[in-house]
Design a protein around this motif. Structure first.
Motif, PDB file in Angstrom:
ATOM      1  N   ALA A  15      12.363   5.623  22.248  1.00  0.00           N
ATOM      2  CA  ALA A  15      12.235   5.093  23.609  1.00  0.00           C
ATOM      3  C   ALA A  15      13.425   5.554  24.431  1.00  0.00           C
ATOM      4  CB  ALA A  15      12.180   3.567  23.582  1.00  0.00           C
ATOM      5  N   LYS A  16      13.146   6.163  25.561  1.00  0.00           N
ATOM      6  CA  LYS A  16      14.207   6.638  26.447  1.00  0.00           C
ATOM      7  C   LYS A  16      13.909   6.168  27.875  1.00  0.00           C
ATOM      8  CE  LYS A  16      16.711  10.797  27.907  1.00  0.00           C
ATOM      9  NZ  LYS A  16      16.802  12.276  27.807  1.00  0.00           N
ATOM     10  N   ASN A  17      14.949   5.701  28.529  1.00  0.00           N
ATOM     11  CA  ASN A  17      14.857   5.263  29.930  1.00  0.00           C
ATOM     12  C   ASN A  17      13.817   4.156  30.138  1.00  0.00           C
ATOM     13  OD1 ASN A  17      16.809   7.177  30.780  1.00  0.00           O
ATOM     14  ND2 ASN A  17      15.225   8.750  30.903  1.00  0.00           N
ATOM     15  N   LEU A  18      13.947   3.102  29.324  1.00  0.00           N
ATOM     16  CA  LEU A  18      13.156   1.895  29.581  1.00  0.00           C
ATOM     17  C   LEU A  18      13.836   1.191  30.753  1.00  0.00           C
ATOM     18  CD1 LEU A  18      12.576   0.598  25.931  1.00  0.00           C
ATOM     19  CD2 LEU A  18      10.978   1.880  27.369  1.00  0.00           C
ATOM     20  N   ILE A  19      13.305   1.408  31.929  1.00  0.00           N
ATOM     21  CA  ILE A  19      13.979   0.973  33.161  1.00  0.00           C
ATOM     22  C   ILE A  19      13.103  -0.017  33.929  1.00  0.00           C
ATOM     23  CG2 ILE A  19      14.883   1.723  35.408  1.00  0.00           C
ATOM     24  CD1 ILE A  19      15.465   4.457  34.109  1.00  0.00           C
ATOM     25  N   GLN A  20      13.708  -1.124  34.302  1.00  0.00           N
ATOM     26  CA  GLN A  20      13.045  -2.107  35.157  1.00  0.00           C
ATOM     27  C   GLN A  20      14.089  -2.678  36.107  1.00  0.00           C
ATOM     28  OE1 GLN A  20       9.428  -3.850  34.195  1.00  0.00           O
ATOM     29  NE2 GLN A  20       9.693  -3.310  36.321  1.00  0.00           N
ATOM     30  N   LYS A  21      13.823  -2.611  37.396  1.00  0.00           N
ATOM     31  CA  LYS A  21      14.791  -3.072  38.388  1.00  0.00           C
ATOM     32  C   LYS A  21      14.424  -4.466  38.888  1.00  0.00           C
ATOM     33  CE  LYS A  21      15.977   1.611  39.909  1.00  0.00           C
ATOM     34  NZ  LYS A  21      16.050   2.569  41.024  1.00  0.00           N
ATOM     35  N   PHE A  22      15.403  -5.336  38.872  1.00  0.00           N
ATOM     36  CA  PHE A  22      15.271  -6.682  39.416  1.00  0.00           C
ATOM     37  C   PHE A  22      16.298  -6.862  40.535  1.00  0.00           C
ATOM     38  CE2 PHE A  22      13.988  -6.899  34.950  1.00  0.00           C
ATOM     39  CZ  PHE A  22      12.733  -7.494  35.043  1.00  0.00           C
ATOM     40  N   ASP A  23      16.162  -7.939  41.294  1.00  0.00           N
ATOM     41  CA  ASP A  23      17.124  -8.202  42.368  1.00  0.00           C
ATOM     42  C   ASP A  23      18.537  -8.380  41.828  1.00  0.00           C
ATOM     43  OD1 ASP A  23      15.121  -8.073  44.243  1.00  0.00           O
ATOM     44  OD2 ASP A  23      14.793 -10.242  44.305  1.00  0.00           O
ATOM     45  N   SER A  24      18.634  -9.009  40.635  1.00  0.00           N
ATOM     46  CA  SER A  24      19.952  -9.362  40.110  1.00  0.00           C
ATOM     47  C   SER A  24      20.540  -8.322  39.162  1.00  0.00           C
ATOM     48  CB  SER A  24      19.876 -10.708  39.379  1.00  0.00           C
ATOM     49  OG  SER A  24      18.906 -10.650  38.349  1.00  0.00           O
ATOM     50  N   THR A  42      11.619  -7.914  28.540  1.00  0.00           N
ATOM     51  CA  THR A  42      11.215  -6.823  29.443  1.00  0.00           C
ATOM     52  C   THR A  42      11.055  -5.521  28.676  1.00  0.00           C
ATOM     53  OG1 THR A  42      12.272  -7.842  31.361  1.00  0.00           O
ATOM     54  CG2 THR A  42      11.897  -5.472  31.466  1.00  0.00           C
ATOM     55  N   LEU A  43      11.949  -5.269  27.726  1.00  0.00           N
ATOM     56  CA  LEU A  43      11.845  -4.041  26.929  1.00  0.00           C
ATOM     57  C   LEU A  43      10.529  -4.016  26.151  1.00  0.00           C
ATOM     58  CD1 LEU A  43      15.458  -3.559  25.486  1.00  0.00           C
ATOM     59  CD2 LEU A  43      14.435  -2.561  27.532  1.00  0.00           C
ATOM     60  N   LEU A  44      10.148  -5.150  25.569  1.00  0.00           N
ATOM     61  CA  LEU A  44       8.892  -5.199  24.823  1.00  0.00           C
ATOM     62  C   LEU A  44       7.704  -4.927  25.742  1.00  0.00           C
ATOM     63  CD1 LEU A  44       9.300  -8.230  22.382  1.00  0.00           C
ATOM     64  CD2 LEU A  44      10.068  -5.867  22.121  1.00  0.00           C
ATOM     65  N   ARG A  45       7.724  -5.499  26.933  1.00  0.00           N
ATOM     66  CA  ARG A  45       6.619  -5.328  27.873  1.00  0.00           C
ATOM     67  C   ARG A  45       6.519  -3.879  28.358  1.00  0.00           C
ATOM     68  NH1 ARG A  45       4.357  -9.991  29.787  1.00  0.00           N
ATOM     69  NH2 ARG A  45       3.674  -8.940  31.693  1.00  0.00           N
ATOM     70  N   GLU A  85      19.550  -4.339  36.681  1.00  0.00           N
ATOM     71  CA  GLU A  85      18.632  -3.284  36.264  1.00  0.00           C
ATOM     72  C   GLU A  85      18.643  -3.176  34.755  1.00  0.00           C
ATOM     73  OE1 GLU A  85      18.360   0.732  38.218  1.00  0.00           O
ATOM     74  OE2 GLU A  85      19.017   1.420  36.241  1.00  0.00           O
ATOM     75  N   VAL A  86      17.480  -3.284  34.147  1.00  0.00           N
ATOM     76  CA  VAL A  86      17.338  -3.013  32.720  1.00  0.00           C
ATOM     77  C   VAL A  86      17.242  -1.513  32.534  1.00  0.00           C
ATOM     78  CG1 VAL A  86      15.864  -3.314  30.694  1.00  0.00           C
ATOM     79  CG2 VAL A  86      16.157  -5.206  32.302  1.00  0.00           C
ATOM     80  N   ASN A  87      18.045  -0.969  31.625  1.00  0.00           N
ATOM     81  CA  ASN A  87      18.020   0.471  31.359  1.00  0.00           C
ATOM     82  C   ASN A  87      18.465   0.686  29.915  1.00  0.00           C
ATOM     83  OD1 ASN A  87      18.314   3.251  31.223  1.00  0.00           O
ATOM     84  ND2 ASN A  87      19.023   3.418  33.335  1.00  0.00           N
ATOM     85  N   ALA A  88      17.527   1.035  29.041  1.00  0.00           N
ATOM     86  CA  ALA A  88      17.852   1.138  27.614  1.00  0.00           C
ATOM     87  C   ALA A  88      17.132   2.312  26.973  1.00  0.00           C
ATOM     88  CB  ALA A  88      17.470  -0.154  26.896  1.00  0.00           C
ATOM     89  N   SER A  89      17.780   2.903  25.969  1.00  0.00           N
ATOM     90  CA  SER A  89      17.197   3.968  25.155  1.00  0.00           C
ATOM     91  C   SER A  89      17.589   3.714  23.701  1.00  0.00           C
ATOM     92  CB  SER A  89      17.713   5.347  25.587  1.00  0.00           C
ATOM     93  OG  SER A  89      17.415   5.606  26.945  1.00  0.00           O
ATOM     94  N   ASP A 109       8.889   3.326  34.607  1.00  0.00           N
ATOM     95  CA  ASP A 109       9.657   4.188  35.495  1.00  0.00           C
ATOM     96  C   ASP A 109       9.243   5.644  35.244  1.00  0.00           C
ATOM     97  OD1 ASP A 109      12.296   5.960  35.894  1.00  0.00           O
ATOM     98  OD2 ASP A 109      12.480   4.169  37.149  1.00  0.00           O
ATOM     99  N   PRO A 110       9.275   6.505  36.259  1.00  0.00           N
ATOM    100  CA  PRO A 110       8.888   7.911  36.070  1.00  0.00           C
ATOM    101  C   PRO A 110       9.697   8.635  34.992  1.00  0.00           C
ATOM    102  CG  PRO A 110       9.013   7.395  38.413  1.00  0.00           C
ATOM    103  CD  PRO A 110       9.554   6.201  37.690  1.00  0.00           C
TER     104      PRO A 110
END
Length: 231
Positions: free
Chosen positions: A9-18, A45-48, A20-24, A57-58
């Motif tokens: 898994a690379k660039n598991l990205i999800q942006k929130f107001d508070s 979020t990573l599981l979802r 940004e999730v970003n994991a590989s 994310d692109p």
């Protein structure tokens, strides 16, 4: 990395107001990885993102057993998801809950029910076939949920706090069952948990997530309590 890893898994990205999730990260075949961290750090979020319930994310990349699953719908990713709450269908018997995925995939109802009945023995649920979820204890319901997931033979099973709603004796019993099932069926697992001891006893690898970022990753046996951020 993706040429060698069973799950990548690379660039598991999800942006929130508070934040940004970003994991590989990556996982070996038939291993268990626990994702730990404080509430709101982005673990679920990573599981979802992995199972396709959240929009990717692109830049996201996902490979499972050499197959690019990133753009596949959730039903074709060969992943299973076990939640904290069992999410059983209350109007269906235990047998029909477990057979549900098979029937949805085109297996004849009679054949699916037989396979479900045979499968329930792995979960110490013989005799439960005609019972309804409302008659089950928390531990029994979670075992039915596990059976419903594993009968589909997923290559990757995602566990979102699967034991947290149970009392201590049941947690220990179900943790041992999950370890046995992983050995018997050979699936790769990723588990979100708040319990560090649980993570260390059940996992090969631990990932520590804080504010959406991986701040430590390594063998479970190398994890130390002092790595946890102080709040």
């Amino acid at each position: 990395m993706k040429e060698k890893a069973y799950f990548y898994a690379k660039n598991l990205i999800q942006k929130f107001d508070s934040m940004e999730v970003n994991a590989s990260f990556e996982c070996e075949k038939a291993s268990m990885t626990s994702i730990v961290g404080s509430s709101g750090s982005g673990k679920s979020t990573l599981l979802r993102l992995i199972c396709g319930l959240n929009k990717a994310d692109p830049k996201q990349e996902l490979f499972l057993d050499g197959i690019d699953i990133n753009k596949l719908p959730p039903s074709r990713r060969q992943t299973g998801l076990v939640f904290q709450s069992n999410c059983l269908f209350n109007h269906l018997t235990v047998e029909d809950n477990v057979a549900y995925g098979l029937i949805s995939n085109g297996v004849k109802r009679k054949d699916a029910r037989k396979e479900a009945r045979d499968f329930l023995k792995y979960f110490e649920l013989e005799g439960f076939e005609k019972r309804y979820p409302e008659t089950l204890s928390g531990g029994e319901a979670q075992r039915v949920s596990l059976a419903r997931t594993l009968i589909m033979k997923p290559k990757l099973v995602l566990f979102d706090e699967p034991l947290s709603a149970l009392d201590a004796p049941l947690r220990k019993k179900l943790a041992l069952l999950i370890k046995k099932l992983q050995k018997d069926f050979g699936f790769t697992g990723i588990m979100v948990t708040h319990d560090i001891n649980e993570a260390k006893s059940m996992s090969d690898q631990i990932i520590l997530l804080e504010k959406g970022q991986i701040i430590w990753q390594g063998l479970a046996e190398a994890f130390r309590e002092e790595l946890l951020p102080s709040h």
